[in-house]
Motif scaffolding. Sequence first.
Motif, PDB file in Angstrom:
ATOM      1  N   VAL A   1       3.878   1.621  -1.221  1.00 48.96           N
ATOM      2  CA  VAL A   1       4.465   1.778  -2.560  1.00 48.96           C
ATOM      3  C   VAL A   1       3.417   2.317  -3.521  1.00 48.96           C
ATOM      4  CG1 VAL A   1       5.448   0.541  -4.530  1.00 48.96           C
ATOM      5  CG2 VAL A   1       6.242   0.023  -2.210  1.00 48.96           C
ATOM      6  N   LEU A   2       2.204   1.779  -3.464  1.00 48.66           N
ATOM      7  CA  LEU A   2       1.135   2.250  -4.349  1.00 48.66           C
ATOM      8  C   LEU A   2       0.797   3.711  -4.079  1.00 48.66           C
ATOM      9  CD1 LEU A   2      -1.224  -0.869  -4.317  1.00 48.66           C
ATOM     10  CD2 LEU A   2       0.221  -0.080  -6.204  1.00 48.66           C
ATOM     11  N   ASP A   3       0.708   4.083  -2.799  1.00 46.35           N
ATOM     12  CA  ASP A   3       0.408   5.463  -2.453  1.00 46.35           C
ATOM     13  C   ASP A   3       1.483   6.414  -2.970  1.00 46.35           C
ATOM     14  OD1 ASP A   3      -1.885   4.608  -1.206  1.00 46.35           O
ATOM     15  OD2 ASP A   3      -1.104   4.802   0.838  1.00 46.35           O
ATOM     16  N   ARG A   4       2.756   6.014  -2.824  1.00 47.42           N
ATOM     17  CA  ARG A   4       3.861   6.845  -3.317  1.00 47.42           C
ATOM     18  C   ARG A   4       3.798   6.960  -4.830  1.00 47.42           C
ATOM     19  NH1 ARG A   4       7.304   4.441   0.226  1.00 47.42           N
ATOM     20  NH2 ARG A   4       8.087   3.050  -1.368  1.00 47.42           N
ATOM     21  N   HIS A   5       3.477   5.853  -5.501  1.00 51.11           N
ATOM     22  CA  HIS A   5       3.417   5.827  -6.961  1.00 51.11           C
ATOM     23  C   HIS A   5       2.303   6.738  -7.486  1.00 51.11           C
ATOM     24  CE1 HIS A   5       3.931   4.298 -10.992  1.00 51.11           C
ATOM     25  NE2 HIS A   5       2.624   4.025 -11.047  1.00 51.11           N
ATOM     26  N   GLU A   6       1.158   6.737  -6.809  1.00 47.04           N
ATOM     27  CA  GLU A   6       0.025   7.561  -7.258  1.00 47.04           C
ATOM     28  C   GLU A   6       0.281   9.036  -7.056  1.00 47.04           C
ATOM     29  OE1 GLU A   6      -3.651   6.168  -5.589  1.00 47.04           O
ATOM     30  OE2 GLU A   6      -3.500   4.248  -6.617  1.00 47.04           O
ATOM     31  N   SER A   7       1.133   9.390  -6.104  1.00 46.05           N
ATOM     32  CA  SER A   7       1.386  10.817  -5.870  1.00 46.05           C
ATOM     33  C   SER A   7       2.437  11.373  -6.834  1.00 46.05           C
ATOM     34  CB  SER A   7       1.852  11.037  -4.423  1.00 46.05           C
ATOM     35  OG  SER A   7       3.123  10.435  -4.213  1.00 46.05           O
ATOM     36  N   CYS A   8       3.015  10.536  -7.663  1.00 48.54           N
ATOM     37  CA  CYS A   8       4.025  10.999  -8.649  1.00 48.54           C
ATOM     38  C   CYS A   8       3.370  11.549  -9.888  1.00 48.54           C
ATOM     39  CB  CYS A   8       4.962   9.869  -9.020  1.00 48.54           C
ATOM     40  SG  CYS A   8       5.991   9.318  -7.675  1.00 48.54           S
TER      41      CYS A   8
ATOM     42  N   LYS B   1       0.840  -1.204   0.000  1.00 48.47           N
ATOM     43  CA  LYS B   1       0.000   0.000   0.000  1.00 48.47           C
ATOM     44  C   LYS B   1       0.869   1.247   0.000  1.00 48.47           C
ATOM     45  CE  LYS B   1      -3.667   2.391   2.569  1.00 48.47           C
ATOM     46  NZ  LYS B   1      -3.095   3.690   2.374  1.00 48.47           N
TER      47      LYS B   1
END
Length: 150
Positions: free
Chosen positions: A143-150, A141
Amino acid sequence: MATDHAKPPSASDAVLEMYAAINRADSAAVAEMIAEDVVYEDLHIFEEPMRGRAEVMNFLNKFWENCGTKLNFILDGITTNDPTCCGIMWHMEHKGDHFPCSKGCSFYKFENRNGKLKLVYGRDVMEPVHKHGLGGLEAIKGVLDRHESC
């Protein structure tokens, strides 16, 4: 005149033969079953796939140098319904006892090359030494959260 109607070997037959040869450290027999242009992924050990028979045999020779025939692969399950592809579940044993953190599964693809099945692709997945439990889902989760904020 007698006609030979023997069933050609299947992928599962080839896998059983290959693992028997691996367990007895029979380098020549294993090499004979592997295509020159094989691609082999070991997702537990290597970041990049091994490419070519020489690279796979180098890895197996290192395995045998370190383990000899002290560790044996035990096949726990095998698919038998496809003539060219095969999936297996396995674990390793030492002197008949389960070896820690040694369960895995593999997928193999063979091609008929000059009348013999040759391994052209393999992928091994082995259980991790460290089990993350539900914390692993929290890490995903993050990693996914960090990826979506890019």
